[in-house]
Scaffold this motif. Structure first.
Motif, PDB file in Angstrom:
ATOM      1  N   MET A   1       0.797  -1.317  -0.039  1.00 57.96           N
ATOM      2  CA  MET A   1      -0.478  -0.021   0.185  1.00 57.96           C
ATOM      3  C   MET A   1       0.750   1.382  -0.028  1.00 57.96           C
ATOM      4  SD  MET A   1      -3.773  -0.799   2.554  1.00 57.96           S
ATOM      5  CE  MET A   1      -3.925   0.632   2.294  1.00 57.96           C
ATOM      6  N   ALA A   2       1.916   1.391   0.966  1.00 55.44           N
ATOM      7  CA  ALA A   2       2.796   2.430   0.693  1.00 55.44           C
ATOM      8  C   ALA A   2       3.337   2.639  -0.174  1.00 55.44           C
ATOM      9  CB  ALA A   2       3.786   2.441   1.733  1.00 55.44           C
ATOM     10  N   ARG A   3       3.713   1.489  -1.150  1.00 54.52           N
ATOM     11  CA  ARG A   3       4.163   1.913  -2.329  1.00 54.52           C
ATOM     12  C   ARG A   3       3.269   2.346  -3.633  1.00 54.52           C
ATOM     13  NH1 ARG A   3       8.966   2.994  -4.077  1.00 54.52           N
ATOM     14  NH2 ARG A   3       7.757   4.272  -5.373  1.00 54.52           N
ATOM     15  N   ILE A   4       1.897   2.146  -3.895  1.00 55.00           N
ATOM     16  CA  ILE A   4       1.189   2.482  -4.657  1.00 55.00           C
ATOM     17  C   ILE A   4       1.157   4.137  -3.780  1.00 55.00           C
ATOM     18  CG2 ILE A   4      -1.483   2.179  -4.704  1.00 55.00           C
ATOM     19  CD1 ILE A   4      -0.746  -0.194  -4.970  1.00 55.00           C
ATOM     20  N   GLU A   5       1.105   4.229  -2.749  1.00 58.68           N
ATOM     21  CA  GLU A   5       0.242   5.364  -2.163  1.00 58.68           C
ATOM     22  C   GLU A   5       1.671   6.436  -2.862  1.00 58.68           C
ATOM     23  OE1 GLU A   5      -1.477   8.334   2.059  1.00 58.68           O
ATOM     24  OE2 GLU A   5       0.257   6.253   2.339  1.00 58.68           O
ATOM     25  N   ILE A   6       3.123   6.217  -2.504  1.00 59.17           N
ATOM     26  CA  ILE A   6       3.953   7.224  -3.151  1.00 59.17           C
ATOM     27  C   ILE A   6       3.674   7.025  -5.024  1.00 59.17           C
ATOM     28  CG2 ILE A   6       6.917   7.496  -3.721  1.00 59.17           C
ATOM     29  CD1 ILE A   6       6.460   5.637  -1.561  1.00 59.17           C
ATOM     30  N   ASP A   7       3.875   6.047  -5.136  1.00 63.02           N
ATOM     31  CA  ASP A   7       3.670   6.269  -6.765  1.00 63.02           C
ATOM     32  C   ASP A   7       2.516   7.083  -7.236  1.00 63.02           C
ATOM     33  OD1 ASP A   7       5.904   4.706  -7.958  1.00 63.02           O
ATOM     34  OD2 ASP A   7       4.113   3.151  -7.516  1.00 63.02           O
ATOM     35  N   LEU A   8       1.134   6.768  -7.108  1.00 66.14           N
ATOM     36  CA  LEU A   8       0.249   7.655  -6.744  1.00 66.14           C
ATOM     37  C   LEU A   8       0.313   9.601  -6.885  1.00 66.14           C
ATOM     38  CD1 LEU A   8      -2.937   8.222  -7.321  1.00 66.14           C
ATOM     39  CD2 LEU A   8      -3.385   7.369  -5.002  1.00 66.14           C
ATOM     40  N   GLU A   9       0.781  10.028  -5.402  1.00 68.60           N
ATOM     41  CA  GLU A   9       1.445  10.534  -5.432  1.00 68.60           C
ATOM     42  C   GLU A   9       2.375  11.712  -6.078  1.00 68.60           C
ATOM     43  OE1 GLU A   9       0.185  13.085  -2.999  1.00 68.60           O
ATOM     44  OE2 GLU A   9      -0.913  11.400  -2.507  1.00 68.60           O
ATOM     45  N   ASN A  10       3.223  11.105  -7.092  1.00 71.02           N
ATOM     46  CA  ASN A  10       3.772  11.076  -8.067  1.00 71.02           C
ATOM     47  C   ASN A  10       3.221  10.869  -9.194  1.00 71.02           C
ATOM     48  OD1 ASN A  10       6.507  11.590  -6.830  1.00 71.02           O
ATOM     49  ND2 ASN A  10       7.047   8.834  -6.680  1.00 71.02           N
TER      50      ASN A  10
END
Length: 394
Positions: A285-294
């Motif tokens: 989930m953390a990986r997806i959240e970082i990618d989503l913010e970018n």
């Protein structure tokens, strides 16, 4: 680019939220939240609500019925409607054909077709992909031969989304076989009620009828339905695809899906605790959240370029790649969270009913359906080639 909302933009966000609370029918948002397919009448109903408010064509010029919104306002609107589980706008006429007509169409085409897109008189579908011409779209073989004041069209299109509802189709057709394959393509507007057109459904894994095959046999199309110049359709097709790829990214949809996933993980039991506390699941989930913010930042840059009249190429390709991968990652995690309760579809023959929480049943069907995201609109492999050529000049 300043990503903080100004006081005026915060006021606009409040206005959008108020509108959604007052005007978004619960019957529609409930179906969207539970990943159910909307029928044509429901999609048209939402379009009519937005059109009555003047908010249906947010990216069109004001003189043709657009909103005149800034890039940030359009971003806010997309995000808030997704977070409210509003239906997605059907983009074939509004966000794909309309920009082409506004930039390349003649005045008669603009005056006739644009109002009909807004008021729902015309429902458009896209005639691009063919058997053997998907990501390699320039290899298309559907042919249009001029005969006086008409073109005679023969060929086949496939994976034509929602063609069963459409009364119009915009098509790439081959009008010349000499020279490079990209140079002999033209852009035609075709009435789906024309004699010689046949639509055949393609049933997907989950049983839904979303895409179709469309066959053309000696279909007569008036010459005035040609957009721009003959043989120049590849230029218009590339311009359209930048809008399609931006739309496929679905930034707002991913934001809404991520919030839903966080809520589910915070309530779902796992090994004596909660799924949100599982280290492996939390890391994903953390990986997806970082990618989503970018991706949000990239989305704003692409919107800014489009708002300035530019058709971004490499940027929209980046957005398409990351956006589709994020959406696929979210649906994969949702299916993991559903576990044994996820099922591709309900067996209508035995009248089986889903078990487990209501959100879990559609999780597998959504996962399988989203596998297509990295393929259509130009596969992600093709998008990487575009980035390589545009930025690295290789």
């Amino acid at each position: 680019m300043n990503l903080d909302f100004s006081p005026e933009e915060e006021a606009f966000r409040s206005e959008v939220r108020d509108f959604l609370r007052e005007s978004l029918p619960a019957s529609l948002s409930d179906k969207v939240r539970s990943s159910q397919q909307l029928d044509k009448q429901e999609m048209e109903h939402w379009h009519a609500i937005l059109n009555a408010r003047g908010w249906l064509a947010s990216h069109w010029p004001v003189e043709w019925g657009g909103t005149g919104w800034t890039v940030m306002q359009r971003f806010i609107f997309e995000t808030e409607t997704a977070m409210a589980h509003a239906p997605r706008i059907v983009h074939f006429g509004l966000s794909m054909l309309a920009p082409v007509l506004i930039k390349y169409g003649n005045e008669a085409q603009k005056k006739y077709y644009l109002p009909r897109i807004l008021d729902g008189s015309d429902w458009w579908c896209q005639g691009y992909s063919e058997p053997g011409a998907g990501s390699d779209l320039a290899s298309l073989k559907t042919r249009a031969v001029r005969d006086g004041d008409v073109y005679i069209v023969n060929g086949q299109k496939t994976w034509t989304t929602l063609a069963q509802h459409a009364n119009k189709i915009f098509c790439l057709v081959r009008t010349d076989s000499g020279g490079k394959k990209q140079e002999g393509i033209s852009f035609l507007l075709i009435d789906m009620q024309s004699p010689g057109i046949e639509v055949r459904p393609i049933k997907l894994l989950d049983g839904d009828h979303e895409v179709n095959e469309v066959f053309f046999t000696d279909v007569r199309v008036p010459v005035e339905n040609l957009v721009g110049e003959e043989h120049k359709g590849w230029t218009y097709a590339k311009y359209l695809l930048t809008y399609e790829r931006t739309n496929i990214a679905g930034v707002g949809l991913s934001m809404a899906a991520f919030e839903q996933l966080k809520a589910i993980a915070g309530l779902s039991p796992c090994d004596g605790g909660l799924l949100a506390d599982d280290a492996a699941f939390a890391a994903r989930m953390a990986r997806i959240e970082i990618d989503l913010e970018n991706m949000k930042t990239t989305n704003l840059r692409v919107l800014a370029a489009a708002g300035a009249g530019h058709a971004p190429t490499a940027q929209s390709s980046m957005l398409k790649i990351r956006g589709t991968e994020i959406r696929q990652g979210l649906s994969a995690l949702l299916r993991r969270a559903a576990g044994r309760y996820a099922q591709p579809f309900v067996n209508e023959a035995t009248n089986d009913t889903p078990v487990g929480p209501g959100w879990a049943g559609p999780a597998a069907a959504q996962y399988f359906n989203n596998r297509k995201l990295s393929i259509f609109g130009g596969s992600n492999e093709v998008q990487r080639e575009i980035i390589t050529k545009s930025i690295l000049e290789l």
